[in-house]
Design a protein around this motif. Structure first.
Motif, short mmCIF file in Angstrom:
data_model
loop_
_atom_site.label_atom_id
_atom_site.label_comp_id
_atom_site.label_asym_id
_atom_site.label_seq_id
_atom_site.Cartn_x
_atom_site.Cartn_y
_atom_site.Cartn_z
N LEU A 4 -88.09 -41.53 -23.90
CA LEU A 4 -88.71 -40.21 -23.89
C LEU A 4 -89.25 -39.90 -25.28
O LEU A 4 -88.49 -39.85 -26.24
N LEU A 9 -90.94 -34.84 -24.20
CA LEU A 9 -89.79 -33.95 -24.04
C LEU A 9 -90.23 -32.50 -24.11
O LEU A 9 -89.85 -31.65 -23.28
N GLY A 17 -89.68 -24.46 -18.31
CA GLY A 17 -89.69 -23.04 -18.65
C GLY A 17 -90.54 -22.24 -17.70
O GLY A 17 -90.21 -21.11 -17.35
N LEU A 20 -88.68 -22.29 -14.17
CA LEU A 20 -87.35 -21.73 -14.07
C LEU A 20 -87.25 -20.26 -13.68
O LEU A 20 -86.35 -19.89 -12.93
N PRO A 21 -88.16 -19.41 -14.19
CA PRO A 21 -87.99 -17.98 -13.88
C PRO A 21 -87.87 -17.73 -12.39
O PRO A 21 -87.21 -16.79 -11.96
N SER A 24 -84.17 -18.70 -11.88
CA SER A 24 -83.11 -18.13 -12.72
C SER A 24 -82.85 -16.67 -12.38
O SER A 24 -83.62 -16.02 -11.69
N THR A 28 -86.17 -8.78 -14.01
CA THR A 28 -86.84 -7.87 -13.09
C THR A 28 -85.97 -7.70 -11.85
O THR A 28 -85.24 -8.61 -11.48
N VAL B 10 -80.82 -37.14 -23.41
CA VAL B 10 -80.83 -36.09 -22.40
C VAL B 10 -79.48 -35.38 -22.35
O VAL B 10 -79.41 -34.15 -22.27
N LEU B 13 -79.35 -32.87 -25.00
CA LEU B 13 -80.33 -31.79 -24.96
C LEU B 13 -80.17 -30.86 -23.77
O LEU B 13 -80.64 -29.71 -23.83
N VAL B 17 -81.24 -26.88 -24.19
CA VAL B 17 -82.57 -26.60 -23.60
C VAL B 17 -82.43 -25.64 -22.42
O VAL B 17 -83.22 -24.72 -22.27
N VAL B 21 -84.16 -22.09 -22.31
CA VAL B 21 -85.12 -21.78 -21.25
C VAL B 21 -84.71 -20.50 -20.52
O VAL B 21 -85.52 -19.61 -20.27
N VAL B 22 -83.42 -20.38 -20.20
CA VAL B 22 -82.97 -19.22 -19.42
C VAL B 22 -83.04 -17.95 -20.25
O VAL B 22 -83.45 -16.90 -19.75
N ILE B 25 -87.22 -18.54 -23.04
CA ILE B 25 -88.52 -18.80 -22.40
C ILE B 25 -88.70 -17.94 -21.14
O ILE B 25 -89.74 -17.31 -20.95
N ALA B 26 -87.67 -17.89 -20.31
CA ALA B 26 -87.81 -17.17 -19.04
C ALA B 26 -88.09 -15.68 -19.26
O ALA B 26 -89.01 -15.13 -18.63
N ALA B 29 -91.66 -15.28 -20.24
CA ALA B 29 -92.56 -15.45 -19.10
C ALA B 29 -92.53 -14.19 -18.23
O ALA B 29 -93.56 -13.72 -17.75
N GLN B 30 -91.33 -13.64 -18.05
CA GLN B 30 -91.22 -12.43 -17.23
C GLN B 30 -91.93 -11.25 -17.86
O GLN B 30 -92.53 -10.43 -17.16
N ILE B 34 -94.24 -8.60 -16.03
CA ILE B 34 -93.94 -7.16 -16.04
C ILE B 34 -95.09 -6.38 -16.67
O ILE B 34 -95.39 -5.24 -16.29
N TYR B 259 -89.90 -0.31 -28.21
CA TYR B 259 -88.62 0.30 -27.87
C TYR B 259 -88.82 1.71 -27.32
O TYR B 259 -88.26 2.10 -26.31
N PHE B 268 -91.60 0.44 -18.83
CA PHE B 268 -91.29 -0.94 -19.14
C PHE B 268 -92.53 -1.82 -19.00
O PHE B 268 -92.70 -2.78 -19.74
#
Lengths: 468, 300
Positions: A4, A9, A17, A20-21, A24, A28, B10, B13, B17, B21-22, B25-26, B29-30, B34, B259, B268
């Protein structure tokens, strides 16, 4: 399989990413309103008119601010517990209502009873808009705690119900009655032979006299929180032009802020700001200015009737808090001398989607009893919306003065609601009012800024509009 | 063999990772999704409004004021902090007689300069509220009033308040960079200073010809850190200023507006749109910083 590479990677991490939303746990809320339906009321009876379910707990959240939370723990909760011994009451207190409870609303398990108050309260408009609050009509139509032949509705100040209503439905119980005025020390005034002014000329003459004496500044307000001064401006505006002045402002009418009475009132206080303000006022907060008054550095300041209680630790024993209503501006004012800004406040709500909403309402009924309100009044030294709750009780001088002013005002009570309905407008008017008092904005600029903000809110489809 | 290496990598990581991500990143993205709704924080089904929030953002004078303040701080905070910190670090390490040691008492100063770094930001904000008080209890204004001058509204004058914020930020940041640059200077071979001293170089030439070029990498790191701080500044502004970002929005920053809109106006969706704009500012700054730092290193 090839090793890799770093690039691969990173690429797969980005892809993960993005994917996942979906899977996960989301910040919201769930897309389809997967909320539990409101639990039905239990069986009602004469002893339990609201049908409280004793087998489910009652979770109470009190805002731990100026009133503390002892009144709930020591007065109202025991009152309810005495009637329903099996009911489990979970008492909580916080200064961060929104941060603590907003996630619970979004998550669908809100507590039953909330004292949604303080600087970090949740937005009522948003809560109402989303159907989170229970309709309190059953409470107001229930027999009162003390006398089963009289409805709760008839034992309290009708303004309290009106002010807690959104589009005609009562969602919010206002418990405390607050009156605003100009506060002074009775002892100071007596010692100097000063009298509460009844007209604006008398008021400015008094300011002039105090300024000339050189002992102290005539006037101040909580400079870091300009609400304290725009409150006075708007009350004076209503006195000059009548109740409709504030009604137009609340209803976001065109030209409500640029109306002549509003400008006159703003000009009157801008002049006070230019001539009679305590040095450094703009940089001091409510506690600092109020303490300055306790120390004899300033004679008068505008405030609400919570003042005496808030300052109890720094007030000299013989200070003798007293207040007077805003002086008349001209002889042709629309409302007579004694007109007061009266606002039922300190909001309590029951969440519609909680497990035991009727217990929350029954708790409110206990609060609105004569004993519940009277004990509260003595403990925290404030007026309540319950008629005659203070009868036969020992009141402190400031509270006595406020109670008397309220009696004199009678029907000449004015209020405004945009502060609660449109927080944005409140912030803008506060910001502009601070600058008006510092002389950095003219009256016209001040009025135009407020008007512009009101129009922006009016045109904002995402903000729910209210009418009164 | 190769297969084993992949598994090894792996295995290491997967946990970090996943967490990243949770929790990073997530939500990012949200925020983008929103930002396209008029969600007010409690509603179960936010309404999609397209780019409406961004269109309104363009006309939001307060937000652009906040952007302006952030950009001003982005330029001034790193420059002022780095200049002052370099000056102190040089004095502490090479400012003494002969150019090889620190000034007298440098060990003591080194500790004192680091003190602000130890205090929590909220503590600093409350502390400076008192320092800036416009009455006789204010540390700066008390002498002024005693001398018969009008007190200065450090936090209450719209023309001064932002400079007061900048002052506090610099005060708070300098200590750390003094230590950082001191370490950098300490790693410069002593012979270079000695050789320069023998050749007759005084303080200033020694600083500009030797210390500064050899410290360039460290300064760049400091600049990136300070730039990131300048894009935030939320805590100081929110705790210290009247009307949170006032008076009259004269000290507000992007984070404060986010804020305010999210948690005070319950908007929001709109606040997320602001967050998206801030995201692009941050990305832009990071790209710029990486671009500018692509430079040949001096090996020694």
């Amino acid at each position: 399989m090839t090793p890799l590479s770093r690039r691969e990677l990173l690429r797969s991490a980005v892809l993960a990413g993005l994917a996942l939303p979906v899977a996960s746990a989301c910040a919201t809320p769930a897309g389809d309103g997967g909320t539990s339906s409101a639990p039905a009321a239990g069986a009602t009876s004469a002893a339990n008119p609201l049908g409280l379910a004793e087998d489910r707990p009652l979770e109470i959240w009190i805002f731990d601010g100026g009133f503390g939370d002892a009144y709930a723990k020591d007065i109202h909760e025991p009152l309810l517990k005495a009637k329903y011994p099996k009911l489990e009451i979970k008492h909580n207190a916080t200064q961060e209502i929104a941060k603590t409870l907003q996630p619970r609303f979004a998550g669908g398990n809100p507590p039953e009873f909330i004292n949604n108050s303080g600087a970090n309260a949740m937005d009522f408009g948003a809560l109402v808009q989303d159907g989170q609050l229970a309709d309190l009509t059953p409470l107001y139509d229930a027999p009162s705690w003390d006398d089963p032949t009289v409805k709760v509705r008839d034992t309290i100040d009708p303004a309290a119900i009106e002010l807690g209503s959104y589009d005609g439905t009562p969602y919010v119980m206002n418990y405390v009655n607050t009156v605003w005025g100009i506060w002074y020390s009775q002892k100071l005034f007596d010692d100097n032979g000063w009298r509460p002014p009844k007209t604006w000329e008398e008021f400015t003459a008094l300011c002039e006299e105090i300024k000339k004496a050189g002992e102290m500044a005539p006037f101040t307000y909580a400079g870091r929180h300009p609400y304290y001064i725009y409150e006075a401006i708007l009350t004076l505006a209503a006195k000059i032009g009548g109740k409709d002045v504030l009604k137009n402002i609340d209803n976001l009418e065109d030209g409500a802020w640029t109306a002549e009475p509003v400008k006159q009132a703003a000009g009157a206080f801008a002049e006070i700001g230019a001539k009679y303000l305590m040095q450094g006022t703009a940089g001091l907060d409510h506690v600092q200015t109020q303490t300055a008054q306790n120390k004899g550095q300033v004679a008068m300041l505008p405030c609400g009737s919570w003042l005496e209680n808030e300052q109890k630790d720094t007030t000299p024993a013989d200070f003798g808090y007293a207040m007077f209503a805003l002086p008349g501006f001209t002889s042709s004012d629309a409302m007579p001398y004694g007109t007061l800004h009266v606002q039922p406040g300190e909001e309590y709500v029951v969440s519609a989607r909680s497990a035991n909403p009727r217990a929350g309402m029954e708790y409110m009924r206990a609060m609105l009893s004569k004993d519940g309100a009277g004990d509260f009044m003595e403990l925290v030294s404030t007026l309540t919306v319950v008629k005659g709750a203070g009868e036969g009780r020992e009141l402190k001088p400031g509270l006595r003065s406020a109670a008397k002013a309220l009696l004199v005002a009678g029907d000449n009570a004015v209020w405004f609601l945009f502060r609660k309905w449109y927080a944005e407008l409140h912030d803008e008017v506060a910001a502009a009012s601070g600058q008006l008092m510092n002389g950095k904005l003219t009256v016209d600029e001040w009025a135009e800024r407020a008007q512009k903000k009101a129009e922006a809110i009016k045109n904002d489809s995402s903000v729910k509009k209210f009418k009164r | 063999m190769r297969h084993g290496r992949t598994r090894f990598a792996v295995g290491f990581l997967v946990l970090p990772v996943t967490l990243y991500v949770v929790y990073v990143i997530a939500p990012y993205a949200q925020a983008f999704s929103i930002a396209l709704t008029n969600w007010r924080g409690v509603n179960a089904s936010p309404q999609f409004v397209g780019l409406e929030n961004f269109r309104r953002l363009l006309e939001d004078t307060v937000f652009w004021k906040a952007v302006g303040h952030n950009l001003l701080l982005l330029v001034l905070l790193p420059v002022l902090t780095i200049v002052i910190a370099l000056f102190f670090a040089f004095l502490l390490n090479a400012g003494g007689r002969g150019g090889t040691g620190g000034v007298w008492g440098s060990r003591f100063y080194r500790v004192v300069f680091f003190f602000p770094q130890v205090l929590a930001i909220a503590v600093i904000a409350v502390l400076f509220q008192q320092v800036f008080r416009p009455d006789r209890s204010g540390m700066l204004n008390a002498p002024l009033i005693a001398m018969g001058f009008e007190p200065i509204g450090f936090l209450s004058d719209t023309d001064i308040a932002l400079w007061s914020i900048l002052g506090v930020l610099v005060w708070q940041a300098v200590g750390f960079y003094v230590v950082l640059f001191s370490a950098g200077i300490a790693s410069i071979p002593r012979e270079l200073f000695e050789a320069a001293a023998i050749d007759g170089a005084g303080g200033p030439p020694m600083f500009f010809r030797i210390t500064l070029p050899l410290l360039w990498d460290t300064i760049q790191v400091g600049w990136v850190y300070l730039g990131i701080i300048a894009l935030d500044v939320f805590a100081i502004v929110w705790v210290m200023t009247p009307e949170q970002g006032g008076p009259d929005y004269s000290t507000t920053v992007m984070a404060a507006e986010i804020y305010r809109n999210a948690f005070e106006y319950s908007r929001f969706g709109y606040a997320s749109a602001m967050g998206v704009v801030l995201f692009f500012f941050t990305i832009g700054f990071a790209a710029l910083a990486l671009r500018l730092s692509r430079r040949e290193r001096i090996e020694f």
